[in-house]
Design an enzyme around this catalytic site. Sequence first.
Site, short mmCIF file in Angstrom:
data_model
loop_
_atom_site.label_atom_id
_atom_site.label_comp_id
_atom_site.label_asym_id
_atom_site.label_seq_id
_atom_site.Cartn_x
_atom_site.Cartn_y
_atom_site.Cartn_z
N GLU A 92 -66.25 2.09 -31.75
CA GLU A 92 -64.74 1.90 -31.18
C GLU A 92 -63.85 2.99 -31.99
O GLU A 92 -64.14 3.38 -33.26
CB GLU A 92 -64.23 0.70 -31.94
CG GLU A 92 -64.67 -0.63 -31.12
CD GLU A 92 -64.24 -1.71 -31.58
OE1 GLU A 92 -63.32 -1.83 -32.37
OE2 GLU A 92 -65.11 -2.77 -31.48
N CYS A 105 -57.98 6.58 -34.85
CA CYS A 105 -58.91 5.63 -35.82
C CYS A 105 -60.02 5.90 -35.66
O CYS A 105 -60.53 5.53 -34.42
CB CYS A 105 -58.22 4.55 -36.08
SG CYS A 105 -59.55 3.39 -37.20
N CYS A 112 -72.02 -1.92 -39.97
CA CYS A 112 -71.70 -1.74 -41.38
C CYS A 112 -72.70 -2.48 -42.25
O CYS A 112 -72.89 -3.70 -41.83
CB CYS A 112 -70.23 -1.94 -41.46
SG CYS A 112 -69.73 -1.49 -43.19
N CYS A 116 -68.32 -7.16 -45.83
CA CYS A 116 -67.04 -8.05 -45.98
C CYS A 116 -66.95 -8.93 -45.41
O CYS A 116 -67.15 -9.01 -44.28
CB CYS A 116 -65.87 -7.08 -45.75
SG CYS A 116 -66.08 -5.38 -47.00
N CYS A 119 -64.78 -9.09 -41.93
CA CYS A 119 -64.75 -8.25 -41.08
C CYS A 119 -65.78 -8.33 -39.97
O CYS A 119 -66.81 -8.77 -40.22
CB CYS A 119 -65.07 -6.81 -41.79
SG CYS A 119 -65.02 -5.29 -40.84
N GLY A 159 -67.76 0.92 -40.05
CA GLY A 159 -68.72 1.55 -40.88
C GLY A 159 -68.00 1.89 -42.28
O GLY A 159 -66.79 2.04 -42.29
N GLU A 160 -68.88 2.38 -43.17
CA GLU A 160 -68.37 2.79 -44.38
C GLU A 160 -68.75 4.19 -44.38
O GLU A 160 -69.83 4.77 -44.84
CB GLU A 160 -68.91 1.93 -45.67
CG GLU A 160 -68.79 2.52 -46.78
CD GLU A 160 -67.49 2.68 -47.42
OE1 GLU A 160 -66.52 1.83 -47.05
OE2 GLU A 160 -67.12 3.76 -47.80
N SER A 191 -60.89 5.58 -45.44
CA SER A 191 -60.86 4.22 -46.34
C SER A 191 -62.30 3.67 -46.70
O SER A 191 -63.01 4.05 -45.80
CB SER A 191 -60.28 3.37 -45.38
OG SER A 191 -60.18 2.20 -45.76
N SER A 214 -59.82 -0.03 -49.95
CA SER A 214 -59.75 -1.33 -49.35
C SER A 214 -60.13 -2.50 -50.74
O SER A 214 -61.04 -2.62 -51.20
CB SER A 214 -60.64 -1.80 -48.35
OG SER A 214 -60.48 -0.94 -47.31
N LEU A 215 -58.92 -2.90 -51.55
CA LEU A 215 -58.77 -3.45 -52.50
C LEU A 215 -59.07 -5.09 -52.31
O LEU A 215 -59.85 -5.75 -52.77
CB LEU A 215 -57.74 -3.45 -53.27
CG LEU A 215 -58.01 -3.70 -54.71
CD1 LEU A 215 -59.26 -3.24 -55.55
CD2 LEU A 215 -56.42 -3.34 -55.61
N HIS A 216 -58.13 -5.65 -51.60
CA HIS A 216 -58.02 -6.93 -50.96
C HIS A 216 -58.15 -8.24 -52.12
O HIS A 216 -58.14 -9.45 -51.56
CB HIS A 216 -59.21 -7.12 -49.92
CG HIS A 216 -59.07 -6.20 -48.96
ND1 HIS A 216 -58.20 -5.77 -48.36
CD2 HIS A 216 -60.20 -5.49 -48.25
CE1 HIS A 216 -58.62 -4.87 -47.38
NE2 HIS A 216 -59.74 -4.78 -47.39
N ASN A 296 -56.60 -9.94 -39.57
CA ASN A 296 -56.84 -10.48 -38.24
C ASN A 296 -58.01 -11.41 -37.91
O ASN A 296 -59.01 -11.29 -38.74
CB ASN A 296 -57.39 -9.22 -37.27
CG ASN A 296 -56.28 -7.84 -37.32
OD1 ASN A 296 -55.38 -8.13 -36.63
ND2 ASN A 296 -56.52 -6.84 -37.51
N CYS A 339 -60.83 -4.64 -35.73
CA CYS A 339 -61.77 -3.66 -35.45
C CYS A 339 -63.52 -4.12 -35.37
O CYS A 339 -63.50 -4.93 -36.21
CB CYS A 339 -61.49 -2.71 -36.67
SG CYS A 339 -62.95 -1.70 -36.96
N1 SAH Z 1 -65.32 0.68 -44.71
C1 SAH Z 1 -64.20 1.30 -44.80
C2 SAH Z 1 -63.58 1.50 -43.66
C3 SAH Z 1 -63.46 0.45 -42.46
S1 SAH Z 1 -62.60 -0.97 -42.62
C4 SAH Z 1 -63.33 0.30 -45.67
O1 SAH Z 1 -63.61 -0.79 -46.14
O2 SAH Z 1 -62.34 0.56 -46.04
C5 SAH Z 1 -60.92 -0.59 -42.44
C6 SAH Z 1 -60.11 -1.56 -43.05
O3 SAH Z 1 -59.85 -2.77 -42.36
C7 SAH Z 1 -60.47 -1.89 -44.27
O4 SAH Z 1 -59.13 -1.83 -45.26
C8 SAH Z 1 -60.91 -3.24 -44.16
O5 SAH Z 1 -61.11 -4.01 -45.41
C9 SAH Z 1 -59.91 -3.79 -43.09
N2 SAH Z 1 -60.37 -4.93 -42.25
C10 SAH Z 1 -61.59 -5.21 -41.83
N3 SAH Z 1 -61.76 -6.56 -41.19
C11 SAH Z 1 -60.35 -6.88 -41.21
C12 SAH Z 1 -59.66 -7.99 -40.73
N4 SAH Z 1 -60.43 -8.80 -40.07
N5 SAH Z 1 -58.21 -8.03 -40.69
C13 SAH Z 1 -57.60 -7.03 -41.61
N6 SAH Z 1 -58.15 -6.12 -42.05
C14 SAH Z 1 -59.52 -5.89 -41.78
#
Ligand code: SAH
Length: 354
Positions: A92, A105, A112, A116, A119, A159-160, A191, A214-216, A296, A339
């Site tokens: 995508e 993007c 991936c 996470c 995701c 992907g990462e 990212s 991506s800290l979260h 999301n 995504c």
């Molecule tokens: N692997 C990389 C880039 C792809 S993810 C990374 O982890 O940063 C891009 C961003 O979308 C990251 O910040 C990821 O944590 C976030 N993301 C993934 N799934 C999500 C979701 N369901 N809701 C909100 N953000 C999400």
Amino acid sequence: MTEKIDLYSMLPEELEKYFISIGEPKFRAKQVFSRLATGDGVSDITSLSKSLRERLLAETVDTLPTVEEKLVSKIDGTVKYLFRLHDGSCIESVFMKYKHGNTLCISSQVGCYMGCKFCASTIGGKVRDLYPSELLGQIIAAQKDSGERISNIVMMGIGEPLDNFDNVIKFLRLVNHPDGLNIGYRHISLSTCGVVPGIYKLAEVDIPITLSISLHASNDEKRTEIMPVNKKWKIAELLSACVDYYKVTGRRISFEYTLISGKNDTESDARELASLLKNAFKGSGAPIHVNLIRVNEVKETGFKKGTAESANNFAKVLEKQGVVATVRRRLGADVNAACGQLRRSAMKSQSEQS
Ligand code: SAH
């Protein structure tokens, strides 16, 4: 890919070597490189002799990702592309219109490996890395389809990127090349979920892009629960790598924080986050910016989105502690959610048909 030469993965200096090896003048390299960047294939370059075009078609690959599906937002014009690659895999890309320019993007891998928990992209695991040509191809194909120039890139799709390090670096050099798309490094952000050795390596390659982390979560216990990568590299190691990146490149770092209801979105989470970041960057002079996004919802994960009010409140707590925070506006809300979901639904319908 195949035994053939992957034209879109080659820098002009590599193309020069190839053309010289087949008895052609060196200037062919720039000629072909610039035309490919417009989305033209070898057969469109009629300034090359017919016999050279035939030779190139036999020895090289000049294909771009093809548009398998395209969803256009009625709200803000965001376009979500499902691209099909030469081996049938799908990825995508999302085209967004901002005041500062059109942004794409892009995905960095098919699937991936990082796992996470919130995701959609990681649910089926990683299939393979994308080649430089496929990273670049997303931009060229989106420009060709939309007829608009893309001036900014975010590597935040499937992907990462730091798990596909060499191909990503090659792609960055290709996309930045003045004879090609000529997109400045300052208009590119990458990212990562926190692949620490990749951050140190990125600091050393002299490609000053913006880094997003991506800290979260604000402590290891919570982060490990939702991001398995945290078992390997703890928050302290991750933030040290960020400080190093800032010191070496002078580029600011932004932190992504996905708000998940009841998991990481309370006021005390916000306070803990502010002191974590302030302590880590103390004395470095680095500006700290946190982007907040309400998760999301992905059916398979069960995580729930909180209210807009609670997101604003979280931002206020950060600001009060001196940390700049933005609640991200969601573009393309009607062209499907998180995504990775479009690819998943395409994969599902494919397996139902077979
Ligand atoms: N692997 C990389 C880039 C792809 S993810 C990374 O982890 O940063 C891009 C961003 O979308 C990251 O910040 C990821 O944590 C976030 N993301 C993934 N799934 C999500 C979701 N369901 N809701 C909100 N953000 C999400």
